[in-house]
Enzyme design. Sequence first.
Site, short mmCIF file in Angstrom:
data_model
loop_
_atom_site.label_atom_id
_atom_site.label_comp_id
_atom_site.label_asym_id
_atom_site.label_seq_id
_atom_site.Cartn_x
_atom_site.Cartn_y
_atom_site.Cartn_z
N GLY A 10 22.84 -3.33 -4.03
CA GLY A 10 21.83 -2.33 -3.68
C GLY A 10 21.56 -2.26 -2.19
N LYS A 84 13.23 1.00 -9.06
CA LYS A 84 12.27 1.11 -7.95
C LYS A 84 11.72 2.51 -7.68
CE LYS A 84 15.67 2.07 -4.48
NZ LYS A 84 16.11 1.97 -3.12
N SER A 124 6.61 -6.16 -3.14
CA SER A 124 6.34 -4.94 -2.38
C SER A 124 4.89 -4.89 -1.95
CB SER A 124 6.64 -3.74 -3.27
OG SER A 124 6.11 -2.56 -2.72
N ALA A 125 4.65 -4.21 -0.85
CA ALA A 125 3.28 -3.97 -0.40
C ALA A 125 2.48 -3.17 -1.43
CB ALA A 125 3.30 -3.20 0.92
N TYR A 149 5.91 1.14 -11.69
CA TYR A 149 6.80 0.37 -10.81
C TYR A 149 5.99 -0.69 -10.05
CZ TYR A 149 8.60 -0.74 -6.21
OH TYR A 149 8.92 -1.42 -5.08
N LYS A 153 5.83 -5.12 -10.17
CA LYS A 153 5.88 -6.08 -9.06
C LYS A 153 4.66 -7.02 -9.14
CE LYS A 153 9.63 -4.61 -7.02
NZ LYS A 153 10.86 -5.41 -7.04
N ASN A 199 11.85 8.94 -1.06
CA ASN A 199 11.26 8.31 0.13
C ASN A 199 11.51 9.13 1.39
OD1 ASN A 199 12.28 5.55 -1.65
ND2 ASN A 199 10.13 5.86 -1.17
N ASP A 295 -0.50 8.41 -3.45
CA ASP A 295 -0.28 8.01 -2.05
C ASP A 295 -1.58 7.53 -1.40
OD1 ASP A 295 2.40 8.32 -1.74
OD2 ASP A 295 2.31 10.23 -0.66
#
Length: 338
Positions: A10, A84, A124-125, A149, A153, A199, A295
């Site tokens: 990846g 992801k 991930s953040a 997702y 995490k 993204n 977001d």
Amino acid sequence: MAVLITGGAGYIGSHTAIELLNAGKEIVIIDNFYNSCPVVLDRIKELTGKEFAFEKCDIRDKDALNEVFNKYSIDSVIHFAGLKAVGESCQKPLLYYENNIGGTVTLCQVMAAHGCKTMIFSSSATVYGQNNQSPLTEDMKIGSTTNPYGTTKYFIEQILTDVSKSDVEWSICLLRYFNPIGAHESGRIGEAPNGIPNNLMPYITQVAEGKREHLFVYGDDYMTPDGTGVRDYIHVVDLAKGHLKALEKSKTQKGVAIYNLGTGRGYSVLEVVAAFEKASGVKIPYVIAPRRPGDLATCYSDPSKAERELFWKAEKGIEEMCADAYRWQHNNPNGYED
Ligand code: UD1
């Protein structure tokens, strides 16, 4: 002894494989090619001039994983394998829970059965959720994620923490990535999303290449200096180097350690567009669109813990990230399909 890299074909896995090989490490890559392709493996060999082992394997397949551990002497695992895409995770949450969480549980069971108890995990953040103020520090309360997702995490971090509490021999490092962009400076490997990119950077590079008409800027009314979302973009090669440092650290400590991997500096969408135009010489037309659900206005790291404890610091700036992302896209307009 070898380092197993799950999801090593990846985007982040392949850049990390190169850093490990260049540091003289023996590696074994496994991947199911769900979101990657075999040609990446040839490019890793081409760029490093080194051989490494590869097995096509899905981390949910316990028998296949056992075979990998029987065949090679593996003493540590860098675990990237996982789905992801935020949007897809909302449509197919069970696929995400099965693959990311189920796969990680199976991987840990097989590791423990083979006495391999060192793991670097690709977090991930996104685990900081909606309730924390940037700059984000590792000791903040996590959770309140905005999509399945992100929840995978968060859950995996909890599971790995429980695993380490149950058996003091485990050494687990949770690396919380901010926004990885850019590509290897050779332009031979990079991010190759399927379909319409979710993204920002892959979307911008596709506009630059004429594959898409214009960028949609999701919202210009956030509480940020220019109204567009602010993120902590980090060059994927800097991020890859962070894994090498985490691996070194994990040899000297047990338990769970958590590190942010970011630059500590936020850029707005329009600042990224300007930096990209400067680095590439290509104009990026854009239109302002409504905010994207889920977001945040602003998300950036405090990366000082990684600097203090891992002796790691991101070195590449936004223009280098943009120049390398553009070189990759320009040399490989259709990703690895060419
Ligand atoms: C998202 C995920 C994050 C994941 C990361 C992968 C969440 C909430 N976010 O981060 O977990 O690790 O992707 O890299 O789970 N933008 C546009 N136009 C576009 C695309 C993006 O304006 O076409 C804006 C977004 O609104 C945001 C910024 O660009 O302000 C960055 O977006 P993106 O690259 O998708 O990353 P994140 O949403 O930060």
